[in-house]
Design a protein around this motif. Structure first.
Motif, PDB file in Angstrom:
ATOM      1  N   ARG A  88       0.839  -1.209   0.000  1.00  0.00           N
ATOM      2  CA  ARG A  88       0.000   0.000   0.000  1.00  0.00           C
ATOM      3  C   ARG A  88       0.867   1.250   0.000  1.00  0.00           C
ATOM      4  O   ARG A  88       0.567   2.236  -0.675  1.00  0.00           O
ATOM      5  CB  ARG A  88      -0.910  -0.038   1.211  1.00  0.00           C
ATOM      6  N   GLU A  89       1.939   1.220   0.744  1.00  0.00           N
ATOM      7  CA  GLU A  89       2.804   2.395   0.879  1.00  0.00           C
ATOM      8  C   GLU A  89       3.547   2.741  -0.400  1.00  0.00           C
ATOM      9  O   GLU A  89       4.017   3.868  -0.551  1.00  0.00           O
ATOM     10  CB  GLU A  89       3.786   2.187   2.031  1.00  0.00           C
TER      11      GLU A  89
ATOM     12  N   GLY B 183       2.174   3.073  -3.253  1.00  0.00           N
ATOM     13  CA  GLY B 183       1.311   3.912  -4.068  1.00  0.00           C
ATOM     14  C   GLY B 183       1.061   3.353  -5.454  1.00  0.00           C
ATOM     15  O   GLY B 183       0.380   3.963  -6.263  1.00  0.00           O
TER      16      GLY B 183
ATOM     17  N   VAL C  36      -2.827  -1.794  -7.414  1.00  0.00           N
ATOM     18  CA  VAL C  36      -2.911  -3.170  -6.943  1.00  0.00           C
ATOM     19  C   VAL C  36      -4.138  -3.830  -7.557  1.00  0.00           C
ATOM     20  O   VAL C  36      -5.228  -3.252  -7.548  1.00  0.00           O
ATOM     21  CB  VAL C  36      -3.016  -3.237  -5.392  1.00  0.00           C
TER      22      VAL C  36
ATOM     23  N   GLU D 153      -9.467  -3.341   3.377  1.00  0.00           N
ATOM     24  CA  GLU D 153      -9.126  -2.467   4.513  1.00  0.00           C
ATOM     25  C   GLU D 153      -7.610  -2.299   4.622  1.00  0.00           C
ATOM     26  O   GLU D 153      -7.112  -1.200   4.867  1.00  0.00           O
ATOM     27  CB  GLU D 153      -9.684  -3.065   5.810  1.00  0.00           C
ATOM     28  N   THR D 154      -6.881  -3.359   4.398  1.00  0.00           N
ATOM     29  CA  THR D 154      -5.423  -3.310   4.489  1.00  0.00           C
ATOM     30  C   THR D 154      -4.813  -2.534   3.330  1.00  0.00           C
ATOM     31  O   THR D 154      -3.909  -1.722   3.530  1.00  0.00           O
ATOM     32  CB  THR D 154      -4.847  -4.753   4.498  1.00  0.00           C
ATOM     33  N   LEU D 155      -5.314  -2.775   2.127  1.00  0.00           N
ATOM     34  CA  LEU D 155      -4.756  -2.146   0.931  1.00  0.00           C
ATOM     35  C   LEU D 155      -5.238  -0.716   0.720  1.00  0.00           C
ATOM     36  O   LEU D 155      -4.567   0.072   0.056  1.00  0.00           O
ATOM     37  CB  LEU D 155      -5.115  -2.969  -0.313  1.00  0.00           C
ATOM     38  N   GLY D 156      -6.415  -0.388   1.248  1.00  0.00           N
ATOM     39  CA  GLY D 156      -7.025   0.897   0.949  1.00  0.00           C
ATOM     40  C   GLY D 156      -7.693   0.830  -0.410  1.00  0.00           C
ATOM     41  O   GLY D 156      -7.552  -0.157  -1.140  1.00  0.00           O
ATOM     42  N   THR D 157      -8.410   1.861  -0.772  1.00  0.00           N
ATOM     43  CA  THR D 157      -9.159   1.836  -2.034  1.00  0.00           C
ATOM     44  C   THR D 157      -8.503   2.666  -3.139  1.00  0.00           C
ATOM     45  O   THR D 157      -8.940   2.602  -4.276  1.00  0.00           O
ATOM     46  CB  THR D 157     -10.603   2.315  -1.814  1.00  0.00           C
ATOM     47  N   ASN D 158      -7.463   3.417  -2.819  1.00  0.00           N
ATOM     48  CA  ASN D 158      -6.748   4.183  -3.849  1.00  0.00           C
ATOM     49  C   ASN D 158      -5.923   3.230  -4.698  1.00  0.00           C
ATOM     50  O   ASN D 158      -5.212   2.368  -4.170  1.00  0.00           O
ATOM     51  CB  ASN D 158      -5.826   5.229  -3.223  1.00  0.00           C
ATOM     52  N   ASN D 159      -6.006   3.381  -5.996  1.00  0.00           N
ATOM     53  CA  ASN D 159      -5.230   2.556  -6.935  1.00  0.00           C
ATOM     54  C   ASN D 159      -5.514   1.065  -6.793  1.00  0.00           C
ATOM     55  O   ASN D 159      -4.630   0.237  -6.992  1.00  0.00           O
ATOM     56  CB  ASN D 159      -3.729   2.805  -6.772  1.00  0.00           C
ATOM     57  N   LEU D 160      -6.747   0.723  -6.434  1.00  0.00           N
ATOM     58  CA  LEU D 160      -7.122  -0.678  -6.261  1.00  0.00           C
ATOM     59  C   LEU D 160      -8.131  -1.084  -7.332  1.00  0.00           C
ATOM     60  O   LEU D 160      -9.045  -0.321  -7.653  1.00  0.00           O
ATOM     61  CB  LEU D 160      -7.753  -0.888  -4.869  1.00  0.00           C
TER      62      LEU D 160
END
Length: 150
Positions: free
Chosen positions: A3-4, A6, A9, A26-33
């Motif tokens: 995730r860090e 950027g 994924v 939740e772990t990965l976040g939703t940005n760039n997913l």
């Protein structure tokens, strides 16, 4: 750590429960997913496709693009995924589907892959914009077939 970076994924959901997918997002976040609906059976039988998960994932993770990772024989299920709103399709490619190994039977040869891409583009165009209108090609039949003016 991923995730860090950027970096984008792609999260495949094969072999996962909804709780596991929730934790991954939740772990990965939703940005760039991008989330891909998948069933990790090689080759996958149509009864295991569960294509209704595409809108379920889209609704559950609003704003996150949802696609499809296919392991089936043929093109129909991948094309159905696009018709259901998948924004990405992942398929394995092989030079010969009869080669040894479970992946080859669930893969596409180059000609099949080209056909898949062609048909996806047709479906994308056919989906339209959801606004009902009379198309130019309908004007002549409308003038000929309508008995009562609108």
């Amino acid at each position: 750590a991923l995730r860090e970076t950027g970096k984008p994924v792609i999260l495949s959901t094969g072999m996962s429960t909804m709780d596991e997918i929730d934790r991954a997002v939740e772990t990965l976040g939703t940005n760039n997913l991008v989330i891909l609906h998948a069933t990790s059976t090689y080759p996958m039988e149509p009864e295991e496709a569960n294509m209704r998960m595409i809108p379920v994932l889209r609704d559950r993770f609003a704003g996150v693009p949802v696609g499809y990772s296919g392991h089936e024989r043929g093109l129909q299920i991948s094309l159905a995924a696009v018709a259901m709103g998948a924004v990405a399709v992942e398929r394995h490619i092989t030079l010969d589907r009869t080669m040894w190994g479970s992946d080859h039977a669930a893969s596409l040869e180059p000609g099949g892959f080209a056909t898949l891409v062609r048909d996806i583009r047709i479906i994308e165009a056919a989906r339209g914009d959801g606004v009902k209108k009379v198309f130019p090609g309908e004007e002549a039949p409308k003038a000929k077939l309508r008995r009562v003016p609108a």
